[in-house]
Design a protein around this motif. Structure first.
Motif, PDB file in Angstrom:
ATOM      1  N   VAL A 287       0.845  -1.189   0.000  1.00  0.00           N
ATOM      2  CA  VAL A 287       0.000   0.000   0.000  1.00  0.00           C
ATOM      3  C   VAL A 287       0.888   1.249   0.000  1.00  0.00           C
ATOM      4  O   VAL A 287       1.822   1.364   0.800  1.00  0.00           O
ATOM      5  CB  VAL A 287      -0.944   0.009   1.215  1.00  0.00           C
ATOM      6  N   VAL A 288       0.559   2.174  -0.897  1.00  0.00           N
ATOM      7  CA  VAL A 288       1.275   3.441  -1.002  1.00  0.00           C
ATOM      8  C   VAL A 288       0.243   4.564  -1.009  1.00  0.00           C
ATOM      9  O   VAL A 288      -0.728   4.523  -1.763  1.00  0.00           O
ATOM     10  CB  VAL A 288       2.127   3.514  -2.286  1.00  0.00           C
ATOM     11  N   MET A 289       0.457   5.582  -0.151  1.00  0.00           N
ATOM     12  CA  MET A 289      -0.412   6.753  -0.156  1.00  0.00           C
ATOM     13  C   MET A 289       0.276   7.843  -0.969  1.00  0.00           C
ATOM     14  O   MET A 289       1.293   8.396  -0.556  1.00  0.00           O
ATOM     15  CB  MET A 289      -0.705   7.237   1.266  1.00  0.00           C
TER      16      MET A 289
ATOM     17  N   GLY B 263      -6.145  11.115   0.635  1.00  0.00           N
ATOM     18  CA  GLY B 263      -7.262  10.434  -0.002  1.00  0.00           C
ATOM     19  C   GLY B 263      -6.889   9.556  -1.174  1.00  0.00           C
ATOM     20  O   GLY B 263      -7.781   8.966  -1.807  1.00  0.00           O
ATOM     21  N   ASP B 264      -5.614   9.435  -1.494  1.00  0.00           N
ATOM     22  CA  ASP B 264      -5.168   8.690  -2.672  1.00  0.00           C
ATOM     23  C   ASP B 264      -4.329   7.495  -2.252  1.00  0.00           C
ATOM     24  O   ASP B 264      -3.107   7.590  -2.105  1.00  0.00           O
ATOM     25  CB  ASP B 264      -4.372   9.618  -3.586  1.00  0.00           C
ATOM     26  N   VAL B 265      -5.007   6.373  -2.033  1.00  0.00           N
ATOM     27  CA  VAL B 265      -4.347   5.140  -1.591  1.00  0.00           C
ATOM     28  C   VAL B 265      -4.341   4.133  -2.740  1.00  0.00           C
ATOM     29  O   VAL B 265      -5.374   3.886  -3.357  1.00  0.00           O
ATOM     30  CB  VAL B 265      -5.082   4.536  -0.370  1.00  0.00           C
ATOM     31  N   ARG B 266      -3.176   3.560  -3.006  1.00  0.00           N
ATOM     32  CA  ARG B 266      -3.046   2.591  -4.091  1.00  0.00           C
ATOM     33  C   ARG B 266      -2.261   1.381  -3.605  1.00  0.00           C
ATOM     34  O   ARG B 266      -1.426   1.488  -2.708  1.00  0.00           O
ATOM     35  CB  ARG B 266      -2.338   3.220  -5.298  1.00  0.00           C
ATOM     36  N   VAL B 267      -2.541   0.247  -4.209  1.00  0.00           N
ATOM     37  CA  VAL B 267      -1.775  -0.969  -3.932  1.00  0.00           C
ATOM     38  C   VAL B 267      -0.926  -1.251  -5.164  1.00  0.00           C
ATOM     39  O   VAL B 267      -1.447  -1.404  -6.272  1.00  0.00           O
ATOM     40  CB  VAL B 267      -2.705  -2.156  -3.611  1.00  0.00           C
TER      41      VAL B 267
ATOM     42  N   ASP C  45      -3.262   6.346  10.627  1.00  0.00           N
ATOM     43  CA  ASP C  45      -3.091   6.435   9.173  1.00  0.00           C
ATOM     44  C   ASP C  45      -4.074   7.422   8.550  1.00  0.00           C
ATOM     45  O   ASP C  45      -3.889   7.859   7.403  1.00  0.00           O
ATOM     46  CB  ASP C  45      -3.295   5.062   8.520  1.00  0.00           C
ATOM     47  N   LEU C  46      -5.124   7.753   9.283  1.00  0.00           N
ATOM     48  CA  LEU C  46      -6.124   8.673   8.750  1.00  0.00           C
ATOM     49  C   LEU C  46      -5.667  10.127   8.799  1.00  0.00           C
ATOM     50  O   LEU C  46      -6.209  10.971   8.076  1.00  0.00           O
ATOM     51  CB  LEU C  46      -7.444   8.527   9.517  1.00  0.00           C
ATOM     52  N   TRP C  47      -4.688  10.438   9.643  1.00  0.00           N
ATOM     53  CA  TRP C  47      -4.215  11.831   9.695  1.00  0.00           C
ATOM     54  C   TRP C  47      -3.673  12.255   8.334  1.00  0.00           C
ATOM     55  O   TRP C  47      -4.109  13.285   7.790  1.00  0.00           O
ATOM     56  CB  TRP C  47      -3.173  12.010  10.799  1.00  0.00           C
ATOM     57  N   PRO C  48      -2.727  11.523   7.718  1.00  0.00           N
ATOM     58  CA  PRO C  48      -2.294  11.930   6.372  1.00  0.00           C
ATOM     59  C   PRO C  48      -3.378  11.738   5.323  1.00  0.00           C
ATOM     60  O   PRO C  48      -3.472  12.518   4.366  1.00  0.00           O
ATOM     61  CB  PRO C  48      -1.083  11.034   6.104  1.00  0.00           C
ATOM     62  N   TYR C  49      -4.205  10.713   5.491  1.00  0.00           N
ATOM     63  CA  TYR C  49      -5.291  10.465   4.535  1.00  0.00           C
ATOM     64  C   TYR C  49      -6.232  11.659   4.459  1.00  0.00           C
ATOM     65  O   TYR C  49      -6.742  12.001   3.386  1.00  0.00           O
ATOM     66  CB  TYR C  49      -6.051   9.211   4.969  1.00  0.00           C
TER      67      TYR C  49
ATOM     68  N   ALA D 248      -7.396  -2.178  -0.081  1.00  0.00           N
ATOM     69  CA  ALA D 248      -7.040  -1.314   1.055  1.00  0.00           C
ATOM     70  C   ALA D 248      -7.687   0.061   0.952  1.00  0.00           C
ATOM     71  O   ALA D 248      -8.094   0.644   1.964  1.00  0.00           O
ATOM     72  CB  ALA D 248      -5.521  -1.175   1.148  1.00  0.00           C
ATOM     73  N   ALA D 249      -7.809   0.602  -0.255  1.00  0.00           N
ATOM     74  CA  ALA D 249      -8.398   1.932  -0.406  1.00  0.00           C
ATOM     75  C   ALA D 249      -9.819   1.975   0.142  1.00  0.00           C
ATOM     76  O   ALA D 249     -10.237   2.971   0.744  1.00  0.00           O
ATOM     77  CB  ALA D 249      -8.386   2.349  -1.874  1.00  0.00           C
ATOM     78  N   GLU D 250     -10.580   0.885  -0.045  1.00  0.00           N
ATOM     79  CA  GLU D 250     -11.934   0.808   0.513  1.00  0.00           C
ATOM     80  C   GLU D 250     -11.885   0.824   2.034  1.00  0.00           C
ATOM     81  O   GLU D 250     -12.756   1.409   2.689  1.00  0.00           O
ATOM     82  CB  GLU D 250     -12.636  -0.456   0.033  1.00  0.00           C
ATOM     83  N   GLY D 251     -10.873   0.178   2.590  1.00  0.00           N
ATOM     84  CA  GLY D 251     -10.728   0.152   4.038  1.00  0.00           C
ATOM     85  C   GLY D 251     -10.448   1.526   4.608  1.00  0.00           C
ATOM     86  O   GLY D 251     -11.012   1.924   5.638  1.00  0.00           O
TER      87      GLY D 251
END
Length: 339
Positions: free
Chosen positions: A4-6, A10-14, A41-45, A320-323
């Motif tokens: 997983v890479v952010m 709001g931009d999470v990719r596997v 992990d939600l702080w940067p998200y 993971a992005a859905e999570g």
């Protein structure tokens, strides 16, 4: 391997990434059996912390695939649990029980464990092997021990939770809920959980909460005072990291009581006059999870506790992005990612 890479808020990719390799002779490589998404992990998200193509994740359990030449306490094939801080567990600070501040510490989040494989530095001091290969239903609880259980436990210890005491818990995320569980295990007589969400209230009660308070801020403080004869709680856990949560925790504590704070602080500033007049002890910060891992693993292994219940959504790593979205929207307490 998949990892997983952010890329940005709001931009999470596997993505396909290079497999990790032994760099230092004290390293180990593990194949993860599960990983998860943390509230931090939600702080940067959400854009509250800078993020740019950052590998994600700091919680991990799995099977050792390779060890460096100076690793002696674990072996290939062991199922292991590790802390979100890698530590040597031998320096003076570690020996005092503060492995999160090890003089050689490495933050696992900089290496990323939302992945199929992970390199664990300082493996001898960081990883704890389970008594054998766990049954599949134990893996979520062992996963919780890597961070949120150990963090909730540290918060309870920092707040001096003990037999006969009244405990209040600010925050109904995974850490707060497991702070409730820890308080129950440590013998608290009364546990007041702050929560406005029915599913989290139900889990808090299952973990040992005796009272639920839906009010926040000064209204929440007033409710705690009402429940405690005007005095406040002996011990208060702060598991959010905001200004309101910290002040709610301090004001909910009786004079001479203890606040254990483990919420990752963002723009928290305690007014000096309020701190001076509160008459409370305050202790916390990044949890030294490694201090508690052996005992927590044994409690889980013996099925005395079931912290894995905080995982209310399970997804494959590729989703993971859905999570992240589910946790951001608070439709999930904590997301387990399977491999």
């Amino acid at each position: 391997m998949r990892q997983v890479v952010m890329h940005g808020p709001g931009d999470v990719r596997v993505e396909d990434r290079e497999n990790p390799a032994i760099i230092e002779p004290t390293d180990a490589i593990i194949r993860l059996s599960a990983t998860c998404i943390c509230g931090s992990d939600l702080w940067p998200y959400r854009g509250a912390e800078p993020v740019d193509h950052q590998v994600m994740g700091h919680e991990y359990v799995g099977v050792v695939e390779e060890i460096g030449s100076e690793v002696h306490t674990i072996k290939v094939g062991d199922f292991v649990v590790g802390s979100f801080w890698a530590s040597d567990n031998t320096c003076e600070v570690c020996r005092a029980g503060y492995q999160a501040y090890c003089t050689h510490r490495v933050l696992m989040g900089t290496l990323g464990t939302q992945s199929e494989l992970a390199r664990v530095p300082l493996a001898d001091g960081t990883l704890v092997a389970t008594p054998g290969m766990p049954e599949p239903d134990l893996i979520p609880s062992l996963m919780a021990a890597s961070d949120v259980l150990g963090t909730g436990w540290f918060a309870a210890v920092a707040a001096e939770v003990g037999p006969g005491k009244t405990v209040a818990v600010v925050g109904d995320g995974a850490v707060g809920l497991l702070g409730v569980l820890a308080a129950k295990q440590l013998g608290a007589a009364r546990i007041i959980a702050f929560s406005r969400h029915a599913d989290r209230q139900a889990l808090a009660r299952e973990f040992g909460a005796t009272d639920i308070v839906v009010e926040r801020g000064e209204a929440g403080v007033a409710k705690v005072k009402e429940l405690t004869g005007g005095l406040g709680a002996h011990s208060v856990i702060e598991a959010v990291g905001t200004q309101e949560a910290m002040m709610q925790a301090i004001h909910s504590t009786r004079p001479g009581g203890h606040v254990g704070f483990v919420g990752v602080s963002h723009d928290v500033a305690i007014p000096g006059d309020e701190l001076f007049m509160a008459g409370v002890h305050i202790h916390g910060g990044p949890a030294p999870v490694r201090q508690f891992l052996p005992d927590l693993i044994q409690l889980i292994w013996n099925r005395a506790i079931d912290p894995g219940k905080v995982f209310d959504l399970t997804l494959p790593l590729d989703r993971a992005a859905e999570g992240y979205q589910a946790m951001d929207e608070r439709s999930a307490i904590k997301v387990l990612l399977t491999l």
